[in-house]
Design a protein around this motif. Structure first.
Motif, PDB file in Angstrom:
ATOM      1  N   CYS A 105      49.745  30.516 159.400  1.00  0.00           N
ATOM      2  CA  CYS A 105      50.364  30.054 160.648  1.00  0.00           C
ATOM      3  C   CYS A 105      51.455  31.034 161.085  1.00  0.00           C
ATOM      4  O   CYS A 105      52.219  31.546 160.264  1.00  0.00           O
ATOM      5  CB  CYS A 105      50.953  28.664 160.440  1.00  0.00           C
ATOM      6  SG  CYS A 105      51.681  27.990 161.942  1.00  0.00           S
ATOM      7  N   HIS A 107      54.009  30.324 162.738  1.00  0.00           N
ATOM      8  CA  HIS A 107      55.344  29.738 162.752  1.00  0.00           C
ATOM      9  C   HIS A 107      56.045  30.083 161.439  1.00  0.00           C
ATOM     10  O   HIS A 107      56.789  31.036 161.367  1.00  0.00           O
ATOM     11  CB  HIS A 107      55.257  28.206 162.965  1.00  0.00           C
ATOM     12  CG  HIS A 107      56.577  27.521 162.901  1.00  0.00           C
ATOM     13  ND1 HIS A 107      56.731  26.283 162.333  1.00  0.00           N
ATOM     14  CD2 HIS A 107      57.809  27.907 163.306  1.00  0.00           C
ATOM     15  CE1 HIS A 107      58.023  25.937 162.401  1.00  0.00           C
ATOM     16  NE2 HIS A 107      58.681  26.909 162.991  1.00  0.00           N
ATOM     17  N   ARG A 108      55.719  29.363 160.365  1.00  0.00           N
ATOM     18  CA  ARG A 108      56.379  29.681 159.102  1.00  0.00           C
ATOM     19  C   ARG A 108      55.392  29.950 157.980  1.00  0.00           C
ATOM     20  O   ARG A 108      55.734  29.859 156.808  1.00  0.00           O
ATOM     21  CB  ARG A 108      57.377  28.586 158.737  1.00  0.00           C
ATOM     22  CG  ARG A 108      58.709  28.789 159.502  1.00  0.00           C
ATOM     23  CD  ARG A 108      59.634  27.614 159.421  1.00  0.00           C
ATOM     24  NE  ARG A 108      59.823  27.124 158.078  1.00  0.00           N
ATOM     25  CZ  ARG A 108      60.265  25.875 157.792  1.00  0.00           C
ATOM     26  NH1 ARG A 108      60.539  25.041 158.794  1.00  0.00           N
ATOM     27  NH2 ARG A 108      60.415  25.492 156.555  1.00  0.00           N
ATOM     28  N   ALA A 110      52.417  28.534 157.028  1.00  0.00           N
ATOM     29  CA  ALA A 110      51.591  27.573 156.287  1.00  0.00           C
ATOM     30  C   ALA A 110      50.110  27.910 156.443  1.00  0.00           C
ATOM     31  O   ALA A 110      49.686  28.477 157.459  1.00  0.00           O
ATOM     32  CB  ALA A 110      51.859  26.157 156.808  1.00  0.00           C
ATOM     33  N   CYS A 125      47.929  23.351 162.785  1.00  0.00           N
ATOM     34  CA  CYS A 125      48.656  23.528 161.526  1.00  0.00           C
ATOM     35  C   CYS A 125      49.269  22.179 161.131  1.00  0.00           C
ATOM     36  O   CYS A 125      49.875  21.487 161.946  1.00  0.00           O
ATOM     37  CB  CYS A 125      49.752  24.585 161.682  1.00  0.00           C
ATOM     38  SG  CYS A 125      50.731  24.800 160.175  1.00  0.00           S
ATOM     39  N   TYR A 127      51.789  21.509 159.394  1.00  0.00           N
ATOM     40  CA  TYR A 127      53.231  21.449 159.120  1.00  0.00           C
ATOM     41  C   TYR A 127      54.009  20.994 160.361  1.00  0.00           C
ATOM     42  O   TYR A 127      54.636  19.936 160.351  1.00  0.00           O
ATOM     43  CB  TYR A 127      53.686  22.842 158.648  1.00  0.00           C
ATOM     44  CG  TYR A 127      54.988  22.887 157.864  1.00  0.00           C
ATOM     45  CD1 TYR A 127      55.819  21.778 157.730  1.00  0.00           C
ATOM     46  CD2 TYR A 127      55.389  24.080 157.245  1.00  0.00           C
ATOM     47  CE1 TYR A 127      57.001  21.841 156.998  1.00  0.00           C
ATOM     48  CE2 TYR A 127      56.569  24.155 156.511  1.00  0.00           C
ATOM     49  CZ  TYR A 127      57.372  23.029 156.393  1.00  0.00           C
ATOM     50  OH  TYR A 127      58.543  23.107 155.665  1.00  0.00           O
ATOM     51  N   HIS A 128      53.943  21.765 161.465  1.00  0.00           N
ATOM     52  CA  HIS A 128      54.678  21.379 162.676  1.00  0.00           C
ATOM     53  C   HIS A 128      53.758  21.324 163.881  1.00  0.00           C
ATOM     54  O   HIS A 128      54.191  21.402 165.026  1.00  0.00           O
ATOM     55  CB  HIS A 128      55.823  22.359 162.963  1.00  0.00           C
ATOM     56  CG  HIS A 128      56.680  22.651 161.780  1.00  0.00           C
ATOM     57  ND1 HIS A 128      56.422  23.715 160.927  1.00  0.00           N
ATOM     58  CD2 HIS A 128      57.780  22.033 161.281  1.00  0.00           C
ATOM     59  CE1 HIS A 128      57.336  23.741 159.949  1.00  0.00           C
ATOM     60  NE2 HIS A 128      58.167  22.726 160.139  1.00  0.00           N
ATOM     61  N   TRP A 130      51.627  23.356 165.290  1.00  0.00           N
ATOM     62  CA  TRP A 130      51.245  24.449 166.192  1.00  0.00           C
ATOM     63  C   TRP A 130      49.714  24.449 166.270  1.00  0.00           C
ATOM     64  O   TRP A 130      49.031  24.283 165.240  1.00  0.00           O
ATOM     65  CB  TRP A 130      51.750  25.798 165.661  1.00  0.00           C
ATOM     66  CG  TRP A 130      53.211  26.046 165.937  1.00  0.00           C
ATOM     67  CD1 TRP A 130      54.197  25.117 166.057  1.00  0.00           C
ATOM     68  CD2 TRP A 130      53.829  27.330 166.102  1.00  0.00           C
ATOM     69  NE1 TRP A 130      55.397  25.718 166.286  1.00  0.00           N
ATOM     70  CE2 TRP A 130      55.202  27.087 166.323  1.00  0.00           C
ATOM     71  CE3 TRP A 130      53.377  28.640 166.089  1.00  0.00           C
ATOM     72  CZ2 TRP A 130      56.120  28.115 166.532  1.00  0.00           C
ATOM     73  CZ3 TRP A 130      54.295  29.679 166.284  1.00  0.00           C
ATOM     74  CH2 TRP A 130      55.645  29.413 166.516  1.00  0.00           C
TER      75      TRP A 130
END
Ligand code: FES
Ligand SMILES: [Fe+2]
Length: 434
Positions: A105, A107-108, A110, A125, A127-128, A130
């Protein structure tokens, strides 16, 4: 044979450039002073830095076998393919092509898709949330209060994908080696008659071998050890890799039977217009290959105890079950057997310097009915047994490489393909480090 082949001179990897000079010199010397005709020094199988170099120079530069068409027949179907530090999403797109996306991902970092296989629309994703299109474009990221956030800059990283004769390949290099086109031209005519686009998965097996990926590939390049494969030896002549003059007395009768079966098979191939000649370019090109069509014992149809078919449905447009095995070895990470009634694909995915995932997939005609046309137990028996035996052999070698008493031993004449694979490997890495 150690003919050199061209790769771009600017391909030196990031890792090599950042290694302390002393360590790089030590590793470079290991490659340079490799004793030809002998197995590799222990660090090639045990050292974590050499493993990282393998991931960069081999798995980071070359076309690797990822999956077959049967694993993702419809738009939205995907498999995730993990090796070394990488995870790739191999996704069938709406146009019928294949997208290869890094499963990281933006973003961070994942893992975006966590299942081994499935069907998806957009990629979300966990996690958040996206959300990416199947092409990898970031299409949704809830970003409260953000004003300068440009979604266009945060698509999933893409890699190269190729589909040839129903086999899907991925390459994560910026510029994939161009000679894959030539290799594809070699194997496509052998494979096309088996028509993988009209097959389905009968069974898939993932086993982790406690051994370095090179030991897995080396083990596959010789049949010197085939006395250890009683089930396979029923159908695959255990004289594979031998030539006249090298036949041990206990295999002479098998050798004679093999020669006769091969000549009958070649007549049949000529009648049907099927290529069967051996093409062996294991260390003379970047996409190293060996392909041929070779006879099977008994009925000559399949990997069963008597060589009789294991699925009642012929593949593709084939008109005869007695077609032996069209076998291909493709470096760096795969081998295959194409028969009249089924196909077996083998993908080798390194985990670390001492563990390797071997994925075996059995494909049958898509209209073959389980329980009527084929029995999955019988279909998979020979290679399941063989895989377990090979796993044990590889693990014995890995244990040996870890012992201070280990030193490289000589390859026998019948192991010339192992030597060719190692030549190829050494050349590829040296060119990368140059
Ligand atoms: S890490 Fe993927 S959305 Fe945050
Ligand atoms: Fe084996």
């Amino acid at each position: 044979m150690t003919a050199s082949v061209n790769v771009p001179l600017n391909s030196r990897g990031k890792l090599a450039a950042t290694l302390p000079a002393e360590q790089l010199a030590e590793i470079t010397a290991l490659f340079e002073f490799r004793r030809t005709g002998h197995s590799l020094d222990a660090p090639f199988y045990t050292d974590s830095t050499i493993f990282k170099i393998d991931m960069e120079a081999i798995f980071g530069q070359h076309w690797i076998f990822a999956a077959s068409t049967a694993e993702l027949p419809e738009p939205g179907d995907y498999v995730t393919v993990d090796y070394g530090p990488y995870s790739l999403i191999v996704l069938r797109n709406d146009d019928g092509g294949v997208n290869i996306l890094h499963n990281v991902c933006r973003h961070r970092g994942a893992r975006v898709l966590t299942d081994a296989a499935g069907t998806t629309g957009n990629l979300v994703c966990g996690y958040h949330s996206w959300t990416y299109s199947p092409e990898g474009n970031l299409i949704h990221a809830s970003a409260p209060g953000e004003t300068k956030f440009d979604k266009g800059c945060f698509g999933l990283k893409r890699a190269h994908g190729r589909e040839v004769a129903g086999l899907i390949f991925a390459c994560i290099a910026d510029e994939p080696p161009a000679d894959f086109d030539e290799t594809a031209k070699i194997f496509e005519p052998y494979l096309a008659p088996h028509d993988l686009s009209k097959t389905k998965i009968a069974y898939q097996q993932n086993i982790i071998e406690e051994g370095n990926w090179k030991l897995v590939m080396e083990n596959n390049r010789e049949c010197y050890h085939c006395d250890g494969h009683p089930e396979l030896a029923c159908s695959l002549f255990p004289t594979w890799g031998l030539t006249e003059g090298l036949i041990p007395a206990h295999l002479q009768e098998v050798w004679d039977r093999n020669k006769e079966a091969q000549s009958t098979l070649e007549d049949r191939c000529r009648r049907y217009g099927l290529p069967y000649e051996v093409v062996e370019q294991l260390d003379t090109r970047i996409a190293g290959i060996r392909i041929s069509r070779e006879s099977l014992d008994g009925d000559g149809e399949s990997f069963s105890p008597d060589g009789h078919r294991l699925s009642k449905k012929l593949l593709g447009d084939l008109r005869d079950f007695r077609l032996g095995r069209c076998s291909m070895h493709l470096q760096p990470n795969s081998w295959f057997h194409f028969l009249g009634d089924h196909v077996v694909t083998f993908g080798v995915f390194p985990i670390n310097e001492h563990q390797t995932l071997v994925r075996t997939t059995w494909l049958v005609a898509d209209d073959a009915v389980e329980g009527i046309d084929y029995d999955p137990e019988k279909l998979t028996y020979t290679w399941k047994q063989t895989n377990l035996q090979d796993k044990a052999f590889v693990e014995l070698c890995q244990q040996g490489a870890g012992s201070p008493a280990y030193e490289p031993g000589p390859y026998m004449k019948s192991e010339y393909q192992v030597e060719a694979f190692i030549n190829w490997y050494v050349q590829r890495v040296q060119e990368h480090l140059a």
